[in-house]
Write a protein that holds these residues in place. Structure first.
Motif, PDB file in Angstrom:
ATOM      1  N   GLN A 300      17.698  37.727  12.210  1.00 11.30           N
ATOM      2  CA  GLN A 300      17.139  37.334  13.420  1.00 11.30           C
ATOM      3  C   GLN A 300      17.138  38.560  14.519  1.00 11.30           C
ATOM      4  N   GLU A 301      16.340  38.419  15.490  1.00 12.50           N
ATOM      5  CA  GLU A 301      16.165  39.631  16.690  1.00 12.50           C
ATOM      6  C   GLU A 301      17.567  39.954  17.120  1.00 12.50           C
ATOM      7  N   SER A 302      17.884  41.264  17.106  1.00 11.41           N
ATOM      8  CA  SER A 302      19.031  41.952  17.637  1.00 11.41           C
ATOM      9  C   SER A 302      20.482  41.776  16.378  1.00 11.41           C
ATOM     10  N   ASP A 303      20.009  41.246  15.383  1.00 13.95           N
ATOM     11  CA  ASP A 303      21.397  41.043  14.406  1.00 13.95           C
ATOM     12  C   ASP A 303      21.686  42.461  13.819  1.00 13.95           C
ATOM     13  N   ILE A 304      23.192  42.408  13.980  1.00 18.28           N
ATOM     14  CA  ILE A 304      23.655  43.723  13.127  1.00 18.28           C
ATOM     15  C   ILE A 304      23.895  43.479  12.039  1.00 18.28           C
ATOM     16  N   ILE A 305      23.212  44.312  10.864  1.00 20.96           N
ATOM     17  CA  ILE A 305      23.255  44.082   9.573  1.00 20.96           C
ATOM     18  C   ILE A 305      24.092  45.196   8.769  1.00 20.96           C
ATOM     19  N   LEU A 306      25.058  44.940   7.990  1.00 17.21           N
ATOM     20  CA  LEU A 306      25.616  46.159   7.503  1.00 17.21           C
ATOM     21  C   LEU A 306      25.389  46.017   5.967  1.00 17.21           C
ATOM     22  N   ASP A 307      25.385  47.182   5.319  1.00 14.22           N
ATOM     23  CA  ASP A 307      25.477  47.376   3.852  1.00 14.22           C
ATOM     24  C   ASP A 307      26.542  48.344   3.737  1.00 14.22           C
ATOM     25  N   PRO A 308      27.968  47.897   3.363  1.00 15.13           N
ATOM     26  CA  PRO A 308      28.944  48.835   2.950  1.00 15.13           C
ATOM     27  C   PRO A 308      29.050  49.649   1.969  1.00 15.13           C
ATOM     28  N   MET A 309      28.209  49.223   0.863  1.00 15.80           N
ATOM     29  CA  MET A 309      28.025  50.089  -0.380  1.00 15.80           C
ATOM     30  C   MET A 309      26.452  50.290  -0.652  1.00 15.80           C
ATOM     31  N   CYS A 310      26.023  51.190   0.185  1.00 20.08           N
ATOM     32  CA  CYS A 310      24.511  51.256   0.371  1.00 20.08           C
ATOM     33  C   CYS A 310      23.944  52.090  -0.704  1.00 20.08           C
ATOM     34  N   GLY A 311      24.689  52.983  -1.602  1.00 19.36           N
ATOM     35  CA  GLY A 311      24.095  53.672  -2.537  1.00 19.36           C
ATOM     36  C   GLY A 311      22.965  54.631  -2.181  1.00 19.36           C
ATOM     37  N   THR A 312      21.681  54.395  -2.424  1.00 18.51           N
ATOM     38  CA  THR A 312      20.505  55.094  -1.958  1.00 18.51           C
ATOM     39  C   THR A 312      19.896  54.597  -0.721  1.00 18.51           C
ATOM     40  N   GLY A 313      20.339  53.554  -0.325  1.00 17.75           N
ATOM     41  CA  GLY A 313      19.940  52.856   1.062  1.00 17.75           C
ATOM     42  C   GLY A 313      18.676  51.993   0.875  1.00 17.75           C
ATOM     43  N   ALA A 314      18.607  51.577  -0.169  1.00 18.70           N
ATOM     44  CA  ALA A 314      17.329  50.612  -0.702  1.00 18.70           C
ATOM     45  C   ALA A 314      17.113  49.423   0.342  1.00 18.70           C
ATOM     46  N   ILE A 315      18.533  48.732   0.601  1.00 23.45           N
ATOM     47  CA  ILE A 315      18.582  47.273   1.189  1.00 23.45           C
ATOM     48  C   ILE A 315      18.335  47.715   2.607  1.00 23.45           C
ATOM     49  N   PRO A 316      18.979  48.718   3.204  1.00 21.97           N
ATOM     50  CA  PRO A 316      18.935  48.864   4.830  1.00 21.97           C
ATOM     51  C   PRO A 316      17.429  49.443   5.127  1.00 21.97           C
ATOM     52  N   LEU A 317      17.027  50.123   4.187  1.00 17.46           N
ATOM     53  CA  LEU A 317      15.553  50.699   4.444  1.00 17.46           C
ATOM     54  C   LEU A 317      14.573  49.848   4.402  1.00 17.46           C
ATOM     55  N   GLU A 318      14.545  48.910   3.477  1.00 15.06           N
ATOM     56  CA  GLU A 318      13.540  47.639   3.323  1.00 15.06           C
ATOM     57  C   GLU A 318      13.741  46.734   4.641  1.00 15.06           C
ATOM     58  N   GLY A 319      14.977  46.508   4.953  1.00 12.87           N
ATOM     59  CA  GLY A 319      15.070  45.957   6.186  1.00 12.87           C
ATOM     60  C   GLY A 319      14.707  46.466   7.167  1.00 12.87           C
ATOM     61  N   ALA A 320      14.986  47.342   7.613  1.00 18.14           N
ATOM     62  CA  ALA A 320      14.377  48.390   8.746  1.00 18.14           C
ATOM     63  C   ALA A 320      12.869  48.230   9.019  1.00 18.14           C
ATOM     64  N   ILE A 321      12.121  48.398   7.582  1.00 16.64           N
ATOM     65  CA  ILE A 321      10.827  48.474   7.582  1.00 16.64           C
ATOM     66  C   ILE A 321      10.135  46.966   7.839  1.00 16.64           C
ATOM     67  N   GLU A 322      10.765  45.897   7.154  1.00 17.70           N
ATOM     68  CA  GLU A 322      10.106  44.614   7.292  1.00 17.70           C
ATOM     69  C   GLU A 322      10.823  43.692   8.307  1.00 17.70           C
ATOM     70  N   PHE A 323      12.028  43.775   8.574  1.00 18.61           N
ATOM     71  CA  PHE A 323      12.546  43.153   9.670  1.00 18.61           C
ATOM     72  C   PHE A 323      13.305  44.076  10.599  1.00 18.61           C
ATOM     73  N   ASN A 324      12.388  44.803  11.562  1.00 14.73           N
ATOM     74  CA  ASN A 324      12.710  45.852  12.295  1.00 14.73           C
ATOM     75  C   ASN A 324      13.386  45.405  13.505  1.00 14.73           C
ATOM     76  N   SER A 325      13.575  44.108  13.843  1.00 15.29           N
ATOM     77  CA  SER A 325      14.102  43.596  15.280  1.00 15.29           C
ATOM     78  C   SER A 325      15.771  43.661  15.051  1.00 15.29           C
ATOM     79  N   SER A 326      16.141  44.023  13.971  1.00 17.23           N
ATOM     80  CA  SER A 326      17.319  43.970  13.805  1.00 17.23           C
ATOM     81  C   SER A 326      17.993  45.285  13.441  1.00 17.23           C
ATOM     82  N   PHE A 327      19.381  45.891  13.769  1.00 18.00           N
ATOM     83  CA  PHE A 327      20.006  46.960  13.510  1.00 18.00           C
ATOM     84  C   PHE A 327      20.636  47.200  12.296  1.00 18.00           C
TER      85      PHE A 327
END
Length: 494
Positions: A300-327
């Motif tokens: 949702q908008e303004s959600d803080i989303i955490l990936d504590p074992m990000c590896g190469t950052g695939a999950i947060p990068l995909e999220g920041a591109i497609e669901f960019n209203s979250s941090f």
């Protein structure tokens, strides 16, 4: 009798010819628009997620194939560009013909002869027009290099080796690069494409092709190699195309799953799952799988989303591109992993900037100990991560200590009652035991079973309960990131 080789494809044409161009612009002039069926390969387990995305973005209902990892949906050529904007699909193809209950002959010879005869009976014309139109929607990439292309559909559990020739036993699979995918956002002017086509006409070449067969089922008298070889020979004879295993213009797909047979033409050149990542690690997740996990938790908008074992950052990068209203906060305890994440973020931003698009992404990257996160208690809305399977990273033995520790720490930083977690792991026994030891901090809502590199893994959707952890709560007044000795950031926003 006129055949598709006379009217559908002109040798060496890189773009849509005049007839296709007028057809694709015919909305305003009253001309006809071609309706076709598009097939898409998706991460196994996320077929329903892909169907939901098709309904949401294109407005049509998708049909899930009996063969796991595929969906089909109708589309008209004026909306063809929209299929390249889907985030949940790996590869795309246009369907030439499909048979739900194809009756194969008992003997191999009869079956292969029938496949040869089938090639000349198929309705190729419309699909080849769609293939030509599709080429105008993508930047010209030149010929493929066999060594860089992805192999056949990784989520096919019972498929034989892909083949297009008796001498070719393992072939690269068609799909679309990240650069290809992003250029779809602004469709090129068809008049420019037409001019390019006319300029290239004097140097027209024979179309090069290959046939790829994906077969699943134990009641077939033939192999994938044999089916691809004989069907491909008939296609070559019918069209007078030239067979080429690596530098091909057209890839004809022959998908056989028990009695279901689908013939198609590929629309992607490299798998869309590689679209965001430039610096790969040993366990980099496919971007399409990351998207499925993100949709599962419904950011949702303004959600803080955490990936504590990000590896190469695939999950947060995909999220920041497609669901960019979250941090998004991406972290790992490995310096190399953190560097890969920062490099992937910066590389993607540079690529955006080169295209004239806004380059900022709502991501911060941190190096930390995942069992003692430098994050304020109850400050995170969603936790989403790929946990170590104990195969390529870590070990099964270490997981018995790691899983309970990190689940408690995730429960501490996640908001009680409203917080969620989406966790991927193949170590199902250890994970279930760890959840049972959490004292009711987490409640399982849903599980999606997926194929990750041939491993049967689970994507678990958890909800943070209102229960209070028995561990001391480390409350920090400094905000999301309290001060600490070891802290490195890979922040890349404008």
């Amino acid at each position: 009798m006129s055949s598709p080789r006379d009217e559908a494809v002109e040798p060496g044409s890189d773009t849509v010819g005049p007839s296709t161009s007028s057809s694709s612009q015919s909305d305003a002039t009253g001309g006809s628009i071609i309706s076709v069926t598009i097939g898409a390969t998706v991460p196994t387990g996320f077929e329903h997620t892909a169907a939901e995305e098709v309904k949401e973005k294109i407005g049509v209902d998708a049909r899930i194939s009996k063969d796991r990892g595929r969906i089909y949906f109708p589309i008209t050529t004026d909306k063809l560009y929209q299929v390249h904007l889907l985030r949940s699909v790996d590869n795309l193809f246009v369907v030439v013909e499909e048979y739900d209950h194809y009756q194969f002959k008992e003997s191999k010879e009869e079956t292969l002869t029938e496949l040869q005869q089938l090639a000349s009976k198929l309705p190729w014309t419309d699909t080849l027009e769609v293939w030509k139109l599709n080429r105008t929607l993508k930047k010209k990439k030149g010929h493929r290099k066999g060594g860089n292309a992805a192999k056949v559909k990784p989520n096919s559990d019972a498929s034989d080796a892909v083949a297009a020739d008796a001498e070719q036993h393992e072939l690269p699979q068609v799909s679309s690069t990240a650069e290809d995918q992003t250029t779809v956002e602004s469709v090129p002017d068809l008049e420019t494409c037409e001019q390019d086509s006319q300029e290239a006409a004097p140097e027209a070449k024979v179309i090069k092709f290959r046939v790829t067969c994906n077969r699943a089922g134990d009641k077939h008298s033939f192999s994938s190699n044999e089916a691809a070889r004989d069907f491909g020979g008939a296609v070559q004879e019918f069209f007078q195309w030239k067979a080429d295993m690596t530098k091909f213009d057209i890839e004809v797909l022959l998908n056989i799953h028990n009695e279901e047979v689908v013939i198609g033409i590929a629309l992607t050149e490299e798998s869309l799952h590689r679209r965001n990542i430039s610096h790969f690690g040993p366990t980099t997740l496919r971007s399409t799988l990351c998207y499925g996990m993100l949709r599962l938790c419904k950011p949702q908008e303004s959600d803080i989303i955490l990936d504590p074992m990000c590896g190469t950052g695939a999950i947060p990068l995909e999220g920041a591109i497609e669901f960019n209203s979250s941090f998004y906060i991406a972290g790992d305890n490995n310096d190399m992993a953190v560097n890969r994440t920062v490099n992937n973020i910066c590389h993607f931003q540079k690529r955006r900037a080169d295209k004239g698009s806004p380059s900022g992404l709502p991501i911060d990257t941190v190096r930390w100990d995942l069992c003692s996160l430098p994050i304020r208690t109850s400050s995170v809305d969603i936790i989403i991560t790929d946990m170590p399977f104990g195969k390529r990273m870590g070990s099964k033995k270490k997981n018995w200590d790691l899983y309970p520790s990190c689940l408690r720490e995730m429960a501490r930083v996640c908001r009680p009652s409203s917080g969620k977690a989406v966790l991927l792991t193949q170590d199902k026994k250890c994970f279930s035991k760890a959840i049972s030891r959490m004292g009711g901090l987490w409640r399982k809502l849903h599980t999606v079973w997926v194929n990750v590199g041939g491993l049967h893994a689970g994507v678990y959707l958890l909800k943070r309960t209102a229960a209070v952890s028995i561990l001391p709560l480390l409350i920090h007044a400094e905000g999301i990131f309290p001060k600490q000795e070891k802290y490195s950031t890979g922040s890349c926003h404008d």
